[in-house]
Design an enzyme around this catalytic site. Structure first.
Site, short mmCIF file in Angstrom:
data_model
loop_
_atom_site.label_atom_id
_atom_site.label_comp_id
_atom_site.label_asym_id
_atom_site.label_seq_id
_atom_site.Cartn_x
_atom_site.Cartn_y
_atom_site.Cartn_z
N ASP A 20 0.82 -1.24 0.00
CA ASP A 20 0.00 0.00 0.00
C ASP A 20 0.84 1.26 0.00
O ASP A 20 0.48 2.25 -0.67
CB ASP A 20 -1.05 -0.01 1.13
CG ASP A 20 -0.50 -0.02 2.54
OD1 ASP A 20 0.71 -0.31 2.71
OD2 ASP A 20 -1.27 0.24 3.48
N SER A 111 -6.77 -2.34 15.33
CA SER A 111 -7.56 -1.71 16.39
C SER A 111 -7.33 -0.20 16.41
O SER A 111 -8.25 0.56 16.70
CB SER A 111 -7.21 -2.33 17.76
OG SER A 111 -5.83 -2.23 18.00
N ASP A 157 -5.50 0.10 5.93
CA ASP A 157 -6.35 -0.19 7.09
C ASP A 157 -7.48 0.83 7.21
O ASP A 157 -8.65 0.47 7.38
CB ASP A 157 -5.51 -0.17 8.38
CG ASP A 157 -4.31 -1.09 8.30
OD1 ASP A 157 -4.27 -1.93 7.40
OD2 ASP A 157 -3.40 -0.94 9.13
N TYR A 205 9.08 -2.09 10.44
CA TYR A 205 8.13 -1.61 9.42
C TYR A 205 8.70 -0.38 8.70
O TYR A 205 8.71 -0.30 7.48
CB TYR A 205 6.78 -1.27 10.07
CG TYR A 205 5.71 -0.84 9.10
CD1 TYR A 205 4.83 -1.76 8.55
CD2 TYR A 205 5.58 0.50 8.71
CE1 TYR A 205 3.84 -1.36 7.65
CE2 TYR A 205 4.61 0.90 7.81
CZ TYR A 205 3.74 -0.03 7.29
OH TYR A 205 2.78 0.36 6.40
#
Ligand code: GLA
Length: 323
Positions: A20, A111, A157, A205
């Site tokens: 993404d 979350s 997300d 990441y």
């Protein structure tokens, strides 16, 4: 006093990970599990939020400028979203709200993005009028995540959660943010298994994002690159990273084509191939996640399995034949 109640689901990514943030393709879907925000408007320009699942109550001004200094830590996602919507012109208000969730926190099921989108929906309902569309809301949530956590995440997300429909996957082109809903056949179940808690804060990441920036400096946009372009990179690490991204974008295209002709064997095969690519070339899996995937693949009704999301822990996802 009007009480407002909004919800936002978690997400699991079926295929298309670490594509993404270079404008590639992803195929996530929203979960049944969700975050609920309930509360009302106040007149004092202050925000008061509490959580049934996490400690502490946060109190901060609506014109908060440094969401990353708000305490307790979980409220930074709320504060980040408040700030982004204020910068988009939402008029100042105060509010009091409580949050509950049945999403596991820090398990790779977004979350934090669910909390951001719940906050956005709450504000849209409380302040109104309804001028902020879902894509604008998702982009605001992505910026809120960047500010609140420092993780340079992509848009998957937040956009999946903002536009997803239950029971369907969402194909997103992360370059132009075009999306469409892809119905999954009744012949399969999607099975999500928790492996280990993790946070992307301080994880590798951001190293992967930096590797991709360097690759793009050398060979141009990864979303347009070919295997030949990837293999032309001299640096072995960058070559492997690029190989994953290029092949993963193609797997998403192939997966959607397979789903649309109800070829779930092919879809499963592509999911497993995606896992192997993430584990070996992109190096975002862990021994425990590899083990969980192999265990799932040993079950006779499992057609494919893979790590899902950012990796370095979190969850794995499998598809199972229903009969
Ligand atoms: C995390 C990020 C997403 C995406 C995935 C990997 O979930 O928040 O933007 O990069 O990792 O596909």
């Amino acid at each position: 006093m009007t009480v407002v109640r909004v919800t936002a689901p978690g997400r699991v990514n079926l295929i298309g990970d670490h594509t993404d943030y270079t404008g590639g393709l992803v195929l996530p879907m929203v979960l049944e599990r969700r975050t609920v925000m309930e509360g009302h408007r106040t007149d004092d320009g202050m925000v008061r939020v509490s959580s049934a699942d996490q400690a502490g109550t946060a109190v901060f001004p609506f014109d908060v400028d440094e969401p990353d200094s708000v305490e307790p830590h979980w409220a930074r996602y709320v504060a980040g979203m408040v700030r982004e919507l204020r910068l988009l012109g939402m008029s100042t208000t105060g509010f009091e709200a409580s949050i509950t969730t049945d999403l596991p926190i820090g398990a790779g099921l977004s979350s934090s993005a669910a909390l951001e989108i719940a906050t956005g929906r709450f504000l849209r309902a409380v302040v109104g009028p309804d001028t902020i569309d879902d894509v604008t809301m998702a982009l605001a949530a992505q910026r809120a995540e960047h500010h609140a956590s420092g993780v340079p995440c992509g848009i998957m997300d937040q956009l999946c959660i903002a536009v997803g429909q239950h029971g369907t996957a969402t194909l997103i082109d992360c370059h132009d943010l075009a999306f469409r809903h892809v119905a999954l056949p009744d012949s399969i179940d999607v099975d999500v298994r928790f492996v280990a808690h993790r946070t992307l804060v301080g994880s590798e990441y951001s190293d992967r994002v930096a590797d991709c920036r360097e690759i793009e400096r050398r060979i141009g946009p990864l979303r347009l690159a070919t295997t030949v372009d990837a293999n032309s990179l001299n640096d072995a690490r960058l070559r492997r990273r690029a190989r994953h991204v290029v092949s993963e974008n193609q797997r998403v295209r192939d997966a959607v084509a397979a789903i649309e002709v109800a070829d779930m064997f092919e879809f499963g095969r592509l999911m497993t191939e995606s896992h192997r690519s993430l584990a070996s070339d992109y190096q975002t899996s862990t021994p425990n996640m590899d083990h969980a995937v192999e265990r799932l693949l040993a079950e006779p009704d499992v057609l494919g399995a893979r790590m899902t999301g950012g990796g370095f822990g979190g969850c794995v996802v499998a598809i199972r034949r229903r009969d």
